[in-house]
Design an enzyme around this catalytic site. Sequence first.
Site, short mmCIF file in Angstrom:
data_model
loop_
_atom_site.label_atom_id
_atom_site.label_comp_id
_atom_site.label_asym_id
_atom_site.label_seq_id
_atom_site.Cartn_x
_atom_site.Cartn_y
_atom_site.Cartn_z
N LEU A 18 0.87 -1.17 0.00
CA LEU A 18 0.00 0.00 0.00
C LEU A 18 0.90 1.22 0.00
CD1 LEU A 18 -2.69 -0.93 2.73
CD2 LEU A 18 -2.95 -1.05 0.25
N ASP A 19 0.47 2.30 -0.64
CA ASP A 19 1.23 3.53 -0.61
C ASP A 19 1.40 4.00 0.84
OD1 ASP A 19 1.23 3.50 -3.37
OD2 ASP A 19 -0.48 4.87 -3.53
N LYS A 20 2.43 4.78 1.07
CA LYS A 20 2.72 5.29 2.41
C LYS A 20 1.49 5.90 3.07
CE LYS A 20 5.46 8.86 4.76
NZ LYS A 20 6.49 9.92 4.59
N THR A 27 -1.72 5.53 2.25
CA THR A 27 -2.95 4.76 2.14
C THR A 27 -3.02 3.81 3.34
OG1 THR A 27 -2.97 4.83 -0.27
CG2 THR A 27 -4.23 3.07 0.76
N ARG A 84 -5.47 5.61 -7.73
CA ARG A 84 -5.24 7.05 -7.81
C ARG A 84 -5.17 7.51 -9.27
NH1 ARG A 84 -0.04 7.69 -4.07
NH2 ARG A 84 -0.38 9.93 -4.50
#
Length: 338
Positions: A163-165, A167, A268
């Site tokens: 997961l993105d930082k 998110t 995104r």
Amino acid sequence: MLPPASDPLVPSGLAEVELDELGQDAEVRDILIPTDLHRDRLDRALVALLPEFSRNHLKHLIEDGCVSTLANPLPITKVAHLVKAAETYHVRLQPTEMSQAYLPQAMDLVVVFEDAHLRVIHKPVGLVVHPAPGNWSGTLLNGLLALDPNLKQVPRAGIVHRLDKDTSGLMVTARTRACMDALVAMIGERSVHRQYLAISQRPWRGEKEREVDLAVGRDPRNRLRMAVVDLARQSGKPAQTSLHCLDSNDQGCLVHCTLHTGRTHQIRVHMAAIGLPLLGDGLYGGSDSPEIQRQALHAYRLGFTHPFTGENLQFETPLPADMQAALAAMGLQAPRLE
């Protein structure tokens, strides 16, 4: 109301880490260059004279300014520097950023489920999943190694997806190499089902259901971004996301997203491509918000069949407080988990 969880289509933070816990103490050695290494490359000479260290580690020490000569204290930072017989080199043997990346660091990780094979965790906002330039420590990988020292024997400490930082939400990690291989294969077969909740500051238009099938690759104009690309002309990979509008008004919309592929920044990029950039996502055209200081994206549901027990596992986690506050400020209805 959210789509049912039965269809298989489907608060924590970092503990502070002191510098001495990262092994910052260094040993300095003086290395005399013998005749047989005269005019050899510095990295090769050090490998020959310091055989207990890998060439990659010694390369990073040189590039980090940890090597100089007795005659000149200024650091030598080029690995191709040619040494001379009878020269003495000072070598500061300290952990490089890369070597620190795989050290255990205690964190208050929220474990939703665990058994002998795998763990499901809730990743908080702000936690980087895997070490990378600028984030060599304090990552989920470091936390997993502290939680389970045996993960040193498992590639990437059992991390099989990211997961993105900024998110939040659910992730599955492996505890053994066999489970990691099985989960990687399941993700490739699209049998690990990941569903997200996203907020856009723009209203939804048209039918409530929408399939976005647009390839994603590196943005040629900005290497920090991903973008929708034409595979006939640019490098990238196919990407598919199912979107379902849960609520919408003039202030924005709340969207349920199901990933069918797992490309970097996929939701995104896809949301921005259809004119619905995520609230707070400045990288892809989202607006700032007083209620949320990151992209409004949460991995709320995770489902898969256990690769060893055959059990059907389904996990859900509610929206974090910042996304709930953003929905309330926009007059949107928060979802009810079932």
